[in-house]
Design an enzyme around this catalytic site. Structure first.
Site, PDB file in Angstrom:
ATOM      1  N   LYS A 211     -14.682 -20.872  -2.511  1.00 40.66           N
ATOM      2  CA  LYS A 211     -13.972 -22.146  -2.374  1.00 40.66           C
ATOM      3  C   LYS A 211     -13.905 -22.907  -3.714  1.00 40.66           C
ATOM      4  O   LYS A 211     -14.562 -22.536  -4.679  1.00 40.66           O
ATOM      5  CB  LYS A 211     -14.623 -22.989  -1.267  1.00 40.66           C
ATOM      6  CG  LYS A 211     -14.580 -22.291   0.116  1.00 40.66           C
ATOM      7  CD  LYS A 211     -13.201 -22.257   0.683  1.00 40.66           C
ATOM      8  CE  LYS A 211     -12.900 -21.440   1.928  1.00 40.66           C
ATOM      9  NZ  LYS A 211     -13.786 -21.098   2.944  1.00 40.66           N
TER      10      LYS A 211
HETATM   11  C1  LIG Z   1     -13.925 -20.787   4.532  1.00 37.48           C
HETATM   12  C2  LIG Z   1     -13.325 -21.442   5.726  1.00 37.48           C
HETATM   13  C3  LIG Z   1     -14.111 -21.964   6.760  1.00 37.48           C
HETATM   14  C4  LIG Z   1     -15.576 -21.715   6.871  1.00 37.48           C
HETATM   15  O1  LIG Z   1     -16.294 -22.134   5.792  1.00 37.48           O
HETATM   16  P1  LIG Z   1     -17.866 -21.748   5.713  1.00 37.48           P
HETATM   17  O2  LIG Z   1     -18.387 -22.731   4.716  1.00 37.48           O
HETATM   18  O3  LIG Z   1     -17.916 -20.339   5.229  1.00 37.48           O
HETATM   19  O4  LIG Z   1     -18.436 -21.921   7.054  1.00 37.48           O
HETATM   20  C5  LIG Z   1     -13.503 -22.680   7.766  1.00 37.48           C
HETATM   21  N1  LIG Z   1     -12.172 -22.847   7.784  1.00 37.48           N
HETATM   22  C6  LIG Z   1     -11.371 -22.336   6.838  1.00 37.48           C
HETATM   23  C7  LIG Z   1      -9.899 -22.573   6.923  1.00 37.48           C
HETATM   24  C8  LIG Z   1     -11.922 -21.581   5.800  1.00 37.48           C
HETATM   25  O5  LIG Z   1     -11.127 -21.010   4.890  1.00 37.48           O
END
Ligand SMILES: *Cc1c(COP(=O)(O)O)cnc(C)c1O
Length: 382
Positions: A184
Protein backbone atom coordinates in the site's frame (compact mmCIF):
# COMPACT_ATOMS: atom_id res chain seq x y z
CA UNK A 1 13.33 -13.56 -8.55
CA UNK A 2 15.80 -12.50 -11.25
CA UNK A 3 18.02 -9.50 -10.59
CA UNK A 4 16.49 -7.53 -13.42
CA UNK A 5 12.88 -8.30 -12.48
CA UNK A 6 10.90 -5.09 -11.96
CA UNK A 7 8.47 -5.81 -9.13
CA UNK A 8 4.86 -4.60 -9.23
CA UNK A 9 4.77 -2.74 -5.91
CA UNK A 10 7.74 -3.14 -3.55
CA UNK A 11 7.80 -1.13 -0.30
CA UNK A 12 10.09 1.94 -0.25
CA UNK A 13 12.28 1.37 2.80
CA UNK A 14 15.56 2.98 3.81
CA UNK A 15 17.69 3.80 6.87
CA UNK A 16 14.95 5.97 8.37
CA UNK A 17 12.60 2.98 8.82
CA UNK A 18 15.47 0.88 10.18
CA UNK A 19 16.40 3.59 12.72
CA UNK A 20 12.78 3.97 13.90
CA UNK A 21 12.37 0.21 14.36
CA UNK A 22 15.73 -0.05 16.15
CA UNK A 23 14.68 2.71 18.51
CA UNK A 24 11.44 0.92 19.31
CA UNK A 25 13.39 -2.26 20.06
CA UNK A 26 15.97 -0.43 22.19
CA UNK A 27 13.33 1.20 24.36
CA UNK A 28 11.91 -2.25 25.04
CA UNK A 29 8.37 -1.02 24.34
CA UNK A 30 7.65 -3.25 21.34
CA UNK A 31 3.88 -3.56 21.36
CA UNK A 32 1.17 -0.87 21.30
CA UNK A 33 2.48 2.28 22.95
CA UNK A 34 4.01 5.67 22.21
CA UNK A 35 4.91 5.03 18.55
CA UNK A 36 1.37 3.86 17.84
CA UNK A 37 -0.06 6.97 19.47
CA UNK A 38 2.34 9.19 17.54
CA UNK A 39 1.34 7.52 14.26
CA UNK A 40 -2.34 8.00 15.06
CA UNK A 41 -1.83 11.66 15.95
CA UNK A 42 0.29 12.47 12.91
CA UNK A 43 -2.02 10.73 10.48
CA UNK A 44 -5.09 12.36 12.03
CA UNK A 45 -3.34 15.71 11.59
CA UNK A 46 -2.32 14.89 8.00
CA UNK A 47 -5.84 13.81 6.99
CA UNK A 48 -7.71 16.28 9.21
CA UNK A 49 -9.45 13.32 10.88
CA UNK A 50 -11.63 13.94 13.97
CA UNK A 51 -9.87 10.92 15.58
CA UNK A 52 -7.82 7.88 14.54
CA UNK A 53 -7.07 4.36 15.81
CA UNK A 54 -4.11 2.28 14.61
CA UNK A 55 -4.92 -1.42 14.22
CA UNK A 56 -3.28 -4.56 12.83
CA UNK A 57 -4.82 -4.36 9.34
CA UNK A 58 -7.46 -2.66 7.22
CA UNK A 59 -9.48 -5.85 7.51
CA UNK A 60 -9.33 -5.47 11.31
CA UNK A 61 -10.40 -1.82 11.00
CA UNK A 62 -13.40 -2.75 8.84
CA UNK A 63 -14.41 -5.63 11.14
CA UNK A 64 -14.09 -3.47 14.26
CA UNK A 65 -16.11 -0.67 12.65
CA UNK A 66 -18.97 -2.99 11.65
CA UNK A 67 -19.02 -4.49 15.17
CA UNK A 68 -19.07 -1.06 16.84
CA UNK A 69 -21.82 0.09 14.46
CA UNK A 70 -23.78 -2.89 15.80
CA UNK A 71 -24.22 -4.56 12.42
CA UNK A 72 -25.28 -8.19 12.75
CA UNK A 73 -27.61 -10.98 11.62
CA UNK A 74 -30.58 -9.72 9.62
CA UNK A 75 -28.72 -6.62 8.45
CA UNK A 76 -27.56 -5.88 4.91
CA UNK A 77 -24.39 -4.05 3.87
CA UNK A 78 -24.19 -2.67 0.34
CA UNK A 79 -20.73 -2.77 -1.25
CA UNK A 80 -18.81 -3.07 -4.51
CA UNK A 81 -18.64 -6.21 -6.64
CA UNK A 82 -15.08 -5.22 -7.63
CA UNK A 83 -13.04 -5.22 -4.43
CA UNK A 84 -10.60 -7.22 -2.35
CA UNK A 85 -12.19 -10.23 -0.65
CA UNK A 86 -11.78 -8.85 2.88
CA UNK A 87 -14.17 -5.93 2.25
CA UNK A 88 -16.87 -8.57 2.03
CA UNK A 89 -15.58 -11.23 4.44
CA UNK A 90 -15.90 -8.80 7.37
CA UNK A 91 -19.63 -8.47 6.56
CA UNK A 92 -19.82 -12.26 6.85
CA UNK A 93 -17.81 -12.15 10.11
CA UNK A 94 -20.50 -10.04 11.84
CA UNK A 95 -23.24 -12.29 10.47
CA UNK A 96 -24.74 -9.70 8.13
CA UNK A 97 -25.56 -10.16 4.44
CA UNK A 98 -23.40 -8.52 1.77
CA UNK A 99 -25.31 -6.94 -1.11
CA UNK A 100 -23.04 -6.41 -4.09
CA UNK A 101 -23.66 -3.64 -6.59
CA UNK A 102 -22.02 -2.77 -9.90
CA UNK A 103 -19.38 -0.08 -10.45
CA UNK A 104 -19.13 3.01 -12.65
CA UNK A 105 -17.35 2.40 -15.98
CA UNK A 106 -14.71 5.14 -15.64
CA UNK A 107 -13.57 4.96 -11.99
CA UNK A 108 -14.70 1.38 -11.20
CA UNK A 109 -16.13 2.80 -7.98
CA UNK A 110 -19.51 1.94 -6.45
CA UNK A 111 -22.29 3.29 -8.71
CA UNK A 112 -24.58 5.52 -6.58
CA UNK A 113 -27.61 4.67 -8.78
CA UNK A 114 -26.99 0.95 -8.19
CA UNK A 115 -26.62 1.60 -4.46
CA UNK A 116 -29.94 3.49 -4.34
CA UNK A 117 -31.65 0.61 -6.16
CA UNK A 118 -30.17 -1.97 -3.74
CA UNK A 119 -31.38 -0.35 -0.50
CA UNK A 120 -34.05 -2.32 1.38
CA UNK A 121 -35.56 -1.96 4.86
CA UNK A 122 -32.79 -4.31 6.10
CA UNK A 123 -29.92 -2.14 4.80
CA UNK A 124 -27.73 -0.77 7.61
CA UNK A 125 -24.46 0.33 5.99
CA UNK A 126 -23.11 1.54 2.65
CA UNK A 127 -19.49 0.37 2.27
CA UNK A 128 -17.82 2.25 -0.62
CA UNK A 129 -14.34 1.20 -1.81
CA UNK A 130 -12.11 3.94 -3.22
CA UNK A 131 -10.83 1.75 -6.06
CA UNK A 132 -7.18 2.32 -6.94
CA UNK A 133 -7.19 5.41 -4.72
CA UNK A 134 -9.83 7.36 -6.67
CA UNK A 135 -12.51 8.76 -4.31
CA UNK A 136 -16.07 7.47 -4.67
CA UNK A 137 -18.91 9.93 -5.31
CA UNK A 138 -19.30 10.57 -1.59
CA UNK A 139 -21.90 13.38 -1.90
CA UNK A 140 -24.28 11.07 -3.77
CA UNK A 141 -23.60 8.13 -1.41
CA UNK A 142 -24.02 10.28 1.72
CA UNK A 143 -27.33 11.62 0.35
CA UNK A 144 -28.63 8.06 -0.07
CA UNK A 145 -27.41 7.18 3.44
CA UNK A 146 -29.12 10.22 4.96
CA UNK A 147 -32.37 9.56 3.12
CA UNK A 148 -32.55 6.02 4.54
CA UNK A 149 -30.81 6.54 7.91
CA UNK A 150 -27.81 4.38 7.00
CA UNK A 151 -24.20 4.44 8.17
CA UNK A 152 -21.33 4.90 5.71
CA UNK A 153 -18.11 2.92 6.29
CA UNK A 154 -15.37 3.64 3.75
CA UNK A 155 -12.86 1.05 2.59
CA UNK A 156 -10.01 3.52 2.12
CA UNK A 157 -7.30 0.83 1.79
CA UNK A 158 -6.10 2.50 -1.44
CA UNK A 159 -6.95 6.08 -0.55
CA UNK A 160 -4.03 7.42 1.50
CA UNK A 161 -3.91 10.27 0.64
CA UNK A 162 -6.91 11.11 -1.57
CA UNK A 163 -9.16 14.15 -1.72
CA UNK A 164 -12.81 14.51 -2.63
CA UNK A 165 -14.06 18.06 -3.25
CA UNK A 166 -11.18 19.51 -1.22
CA UNK A 167 -11.60 17.16 1.77
CA UNK A 168 -9.24 14.30 2.58
CA UNK A 169 -10.68 10.81 2.61
CA UNK A 170 -10.64 10.01 6.34
CA UNK A 171 -11.62 13.54 7.43
CA UNK A 172 -15.31 12.73 7.88
CA UNK A 173 -17.26 11.84 11.03
CA UNK A 174 -18.14 8.46 9.50
CA UNK A 175 -15.60 5.62 9.86
CA UNK A 176 -12.96 5.08 7.15
CA UNK A 177 -10.50 2.17 7.12
CA UNK A 178 -6.96 2.45 5.68
CA UNK A 179 -4.41 -0.30 4.99
CA UNK A 180 -0.68 -0.30 5.75
CA UNK A 181 -0.08 -3.65 4.04
CA UNK A 182 3.31 -4.04 2.33
CA UNK A 183 2.05 -3.01 -1.12
CA UNK A 184 0.00 0.00 0.00
CA UNK A 185 0.99 3.70 -0.39
CA UNK A 186 2.20 3.81 3.24
CA UNK A 187 3.24 0.56 4.87
CA UNK A 188 3.94 -0.78 8.35
CA UNK A 189 4.43 -4.33 6.88
CA UNK A 190 0.96 -5.16 8.26
CA UNK A 191 -1.30 -2.55 9.77
CA UNK A 192 -4.29 -0.30 9.37
CA UNK A 193 -6.03 2.82 10.59
CA UNK A 194 -9.61 3.59 11.45
CA UNK A 195 -10.69 7.24 11.38
CA UNK A 196 -13.97 8.78 12.47
CA UNK A 197 -15.82 10.65 15.21
CA UNK A 198 -13.95 10.73 18.57
CA UNK A 199 -16.64 8.82 20.55
CA UNK A 200 -16.81 6.15 17.84
CA UNK A 201 -13.02 5.78 17.74
CA UNK A 202 -12.85 5.42 21.54
CA UNK A 203 -15.42 2.60 21.40
CA UNK A 204 -13.46 1.06 18.52
CA UNK A 205 -10.26 1.29 20.62
CA UNK A 206 -11.88 -0.77 23.35
CA UNK A 207 -13.36 -3.24 20.84
CA UNK A 208 -9.99 -3.64 19.08
CA UNK A 209 -8.18 -4.73 22.27
CA UNK A 210 -10.10 -7.45 24.13
CA UNK A 211 -12.92 -5.06 25.10
CA UNK A 212 -10.75 -3.97 28.02
CA UNK A 213 -11.41 -0.66 29.67
CA UNK A 214 -7.67 0.15 29.75
CA UNK A 215 -4.91 -0.80 27.33
CA UNK A 216 -1.55 -2.30 28.31
CA UNK A 217 0.31 0.97 28.00
CA UNK A 218 -1.89 2.46 30.69
CA UNK A 219 -1.63 -0.67 32.82
CA UNK A 220 2.12 -1.36 32.60
CA UNK A 221 3.57 2.13 32.27
CA UNK A 222 4.82 3.95 35.36
CA UNK A 223 1.91 4.87 37.60
CA UNK A 224 -0.39 2.41 35.79
CA UNK A 225 -2.83 0.31 37.71
CA UNK A 226 -3.28 -3.46 37.26
CA UNK A 227 -7.04 -3.10 37.29
CA UNK A 228 -9.16 -3.45 34.15
CA UNK A 229 -12.68 -4.44 33.26
CA UNK A 230 -13.98 -6.20 30.16
CA UNK A 231 -16.94 -4.33 28.75
CA UNK A 232 -17.40 -6.49 25.63
CA UNK A 233 -15.79 -9.61 24.08
CA UNK A 234 -13.32 -7.58 22.01
CA UNK A 235 -10.83 -8.48 19.30
CA UNK A 236 -6.99 -8.65 19.32
CA UNK A 237 -6.40 -6.07 16.62
CA UNK A 238 -3.86 -3.67 18.14
CA UNK A 239 -0.81 -2.49 16.15
CA UNK A 240 2.62 -3.17 17.75
CA UNK A 241 4.98 -0.20 18.17
CA UNK A 242 7.71 -2.04 16.20
CA UNK A 243 5.40 -1.79 13.17
CA UNK A 244 4.06 1.69 13.94
CA UNK A 245 7.74 2.80 13.89
CA UNK A 246 7.94 1.87 10.17
CA UNK A 247 4.83 3.97 9.58
CA UNK A 248 6.32 7.04 11.26
CA UNK A 249 9.30 6.92 8.90
CA UNK A 250 7.00 6.25 5.92
CA UNK A 251 4.79 9.22 6.80
CA UNK A 252 7.79 11.57 6.69
CA UNK A 253 8.35 10.67 3.02
CA UNK A 254 4.73 10.17 1.97
CA UNK A 255 4.60 13.41 -0.06
CA UNK A 256 7.80 12.49 -1.89
CA UNK A 257 6.45 8.99 -2.68
CA UNK A 258 3.14 10.47 -3.85
CA UNK A 259 4.96 12.91 -6.14
CA UNK A 260 6.74 9.91 -7.73
CA UNK A 261 3.41 8.18 -8.25
CA UNK A 262 1.99 11.28 -9.96
CA UNK A 263 5.05 11.60 -12.21
CA UNK A 264 4.69 7.94 -13.21
CA UNK A 265 0.98 8.40 -13.94
CA UNK A 266 1.70 11.44 -16.15
CA UNK A 267 4.38 9.49 -18.02
CA UNK A 268 2.10 6.47 -18.54
CA UNK A 269 -0.78 8.66 -19.71
CA UNK A 270 1.36 10.29 -22.36
CA UNK A 271 3.18 7.11 -23.42
CA UNK A 272 0.01 4.99 -23.78
CA UNK A 273 -2.27 7.58 -25.43
CA UNK A 274 -2.11 5.89 -28.85
CA UNK A 275 -2.40 2.30 -27.60
CA UNK A 276 -5.57 0.13 -27.47
CA UNK A 277 -5.83 0.61 -23.70
CA UNK A 278 -8.44 2.28 -21.51
CA UNK A 279 -6.44 4.29 -18.99
CA UNK A 280 -7.48 5.20 -15.43
CA UNK A 281 -9.01 8.65 -14.97
CA UNK A 282 -9.06 11.37 -12.34
CA UNK A 283 -12.43 13.11 -12.20
CA UNK A 284 -12.81 16.88 -11.71
CA UNK A 285 -12.93 17.71 -8.01
CA UNK A 286 -11.09 14.50 -7.11
CA UNK A 287 -7.46 13.83 -6.23
CA UNK A 288 -6.61 10.15 -6.50
CA UNK A 289 -4.03 8.58 -4.20
CA UNK A 290 -2.91 6.67 -7.32
CA UNK A 291 -2.42 3.45 -5.40
CA UNK A 292 -2.89 1.52 -8.64
CA UNK A 293 -2.46 2.08 -12.36
CA UNK A 294 -5.07 -0.33 -13.73
CA UNK A 295 -5.37 -0.34 -17.53
CA UNK A 296 -8.03 -2.19 -19.53
CA UNK A 297 -7.27 -3.90 -22.85
CA UNK A 298 -9.67 -2.76 -25.54
CA UNK A 299 -11.17 -5.10 -28.16
CA UNK A 300 -8.73 -3.72 -30.77
CA UNK A 301 -5.73 -4.97 -28.75
CA UNK A 302 -3.95 -7.81 -30.59
CA UNK A 303 -3.80 -9.89 -27.38
CA UNK A 304 -6.11 -10.62 -24.49
CA UNK A 305 -5.38 -9.77 -20.87
CA UNK A 306 -3.81 -13.12 -19.94
CA UNK A 307 -1.45 -13.16 -22.95
CA UNK A 308 -0.56 -9.52 -22.22
CA UNK A 309 0.42 -10.47 -18.66
CA UNK A 310 2.45 -13.43 -19.96
CA UNK A 311 4.36 -11.08 -22.27
CA UNK A 312 4.98 -8.59 -19.45
CA UNK A 313 6.24 -11.40 -17.21
CA UNK A 314 8.54 -12.61 -20.01
CA UNK A 315 9.90 -9.04 -20.16
CA UNK A 316 10.57 -9.21 -16.39
CA UNK A 317 7.85 -6.72 -15.47
CA UNK A 318 5.60 -7.53 -12.50
CA UNK A 319 1.86 -6.89 -12.87
CA UNK A 320 -1.30 -7.76 -10.97
CA UNK A 321 -5.09 -7.88 -11.43
CA UNK A 322 -7.46 -5.89 -9.20
CA UNK A 323 -9.80 -7.68 -8.63
CA UNK A 324 -11.56 -10.98 -9.27
CA UNK A 325 -15.22 -9.91 -8.86
CA UNK A 326 -16.52 -11.05 -5.49
CA UNK A 327 -19.47 -12.94 -7.01
CA UNK A 328 -17.04 -15.18 -8.97
CA UNK A 329 -15.61 -16.70 -5.79
CA UNK A 330 -16.90 -20.21 -4.94
CA UNK A 331 -17.89 -19.35 -1.37
CA UNK A 332 -20.27 -16.60 -2.49
CA UNK A 333 -21.55 -18.47 -5.55
CA UNK A 334 -22.51 -21.38 -3.33
CA UNK A 335 -23.87 -19.40 -0.38
CA UNK A 336 -25.95 -16.83 -2.27
CA UNK A 337 -26.32 -18.36 -5.76
CA UNK A 338 -24.47 -15.40 -7.25
CA UNK A 339 -23.30 -15.90 -10.84
CA UNK A 340 -21.73 -14.30 -13.87
CA UNK A 341 -23.98 -11.69 -15.51
CA UNK A 342 -25.09 -9.98 -12.28
CA UNK A 343 -22.66 -7.04 -12.43
CA UNK A 344 -21.79 -6.47 -16.09
CA UNK A 345 -19.54 -3.39 -15.71
CA UNK A 346 -17.33 -5.08 -13.08
CA UNK A 347 -17.27 -8.27 -15.16
CA UNK A 348 -16.28 -6.54 -18.39
CA UNK A 349 -13.58 -4.61 -16.51
CA UNK A 350 -12.22 -7.79 -14.90
CA UNK A 351 -11.73 -9.50 -18.29
CA UNK A 352 -9.59 -6.57 -19.45
CA UNK A 353 -7.85 -5.36 -16.28
CA UNK A 354 -4.16 -5.41 -15.52
CA UNK A 355 -2.36 -3.19 -13.01
CA UNK A 356 1.06 -1.91 -14.10
CA UNK A 357 3.94 -1.19 -11.70
CA UNK A 358 3.27 1.94 -9.66
CA UNK A 359 5.04 2.81 -6.41
CA UNK A 360 6.87 5.59 -4.64
CA UNK A 361 10.32 4.35 -5.68
CA UNK A 362 9.89 4.07 -9.47
CA UNK A 363 12.83 5.61 -11.31
CA UNK A 364 12.85 7.12 -14.81
CA UNK A 365 14.64 4.05 -16.17
CA UNK A 366 12.03 1.74 -14.60
CA UNK A 367 9.25 3.72 -16.28
CA UNK A 368 11.05 3.53 -19.62
CA UNK A 369 11.28 -0.27 -19.25
CA UNK A 370 7.56 -0.60 -18.43
CA UNK A 371 6.58 1.65 -21.34
CA UNK A 372 8.77 -0.28 -23.79
CA UNK A 373 7.44 -3.64 -22.53
CA UNK A 374 3.82 -2.51 -22.84
CA UNK A 375 4.38 -1.24 -26.38
CA UNK A 376 6.10 -4.49 -27.38
CA UNK A 377 3.43 -6.63 -25.73
CA UNK A 378 0.76 -4.79 -27.75
CA UNK A 379 2.59 -4.89 -31.06
CA UNK A 380 0.60 -7.06 -33.48
CA UNK A 381 2.07 -10.45 -34.36
CA UNK A 382 4.84 -10.59 -31.77
C1 LIG B 1 -5.48 -4.34 0.84
C2 LIG B 1 -6.96 -4.17 0.88
C3 LIG B 1 -7.71 -4.47 2.02
C4 LIG B 1 -7.14 -5.20 3.19
O1 LIG B 1 -6.08 -4.58 3.77
P1 LIG B 1 -5.26 -5.36 4.93
O2 LIG B 1 -4.53 -4.25 5.61
O3 LIG B 1 -4.36 -6.31 4.22
O4 LIG B 1 -6.24 -6.03 5.79
C5 LIG B 1 -9.05 -4.16 2.04
N1 LIG B 1 -9.64 -3.61 0.97
C6 LIG B 1 -8.98 -3.33 -0.16
C7 LIG B 1 -9.71 -2.70 -1.30
C8 LIG B 1 -7.62 -3.64 -0.25
O5 LIG B 1 -6.96 -3.43 -1.40
Amino acid sequence: MRDDFLPFSPPCLDDDEIAEVAESLRTGWITTGPKCRALEERLAERLNSPAALAVSSCTAALHTALAVLGVGPGDEVVTSALTFCSTVSVIEHVGARPILVDVEPDTLNLDPAAVAAAVTERTRVILPVHYGGHPCEMDALRAIAERHGLDVLEDAAHALPARYRGRWIGSGQNPAAFSFYATKNLTTAEGGLLTGAPEFIERARVASLHGMSKDAWKRYDKGGSWFYEVVMPGFKYNLPDVLAAIGLAQLRKLDRMQARRREAVARYREAFADLPLRLPVERDGCESAWHLYPVRLLDEAPVGRDEFIARMTAADIGTSVHFVPIHYHPYYREKYGWREGMHPVAEDAFRRLVSLPLHGGLRAEDLARVVAAVRTALAAGT
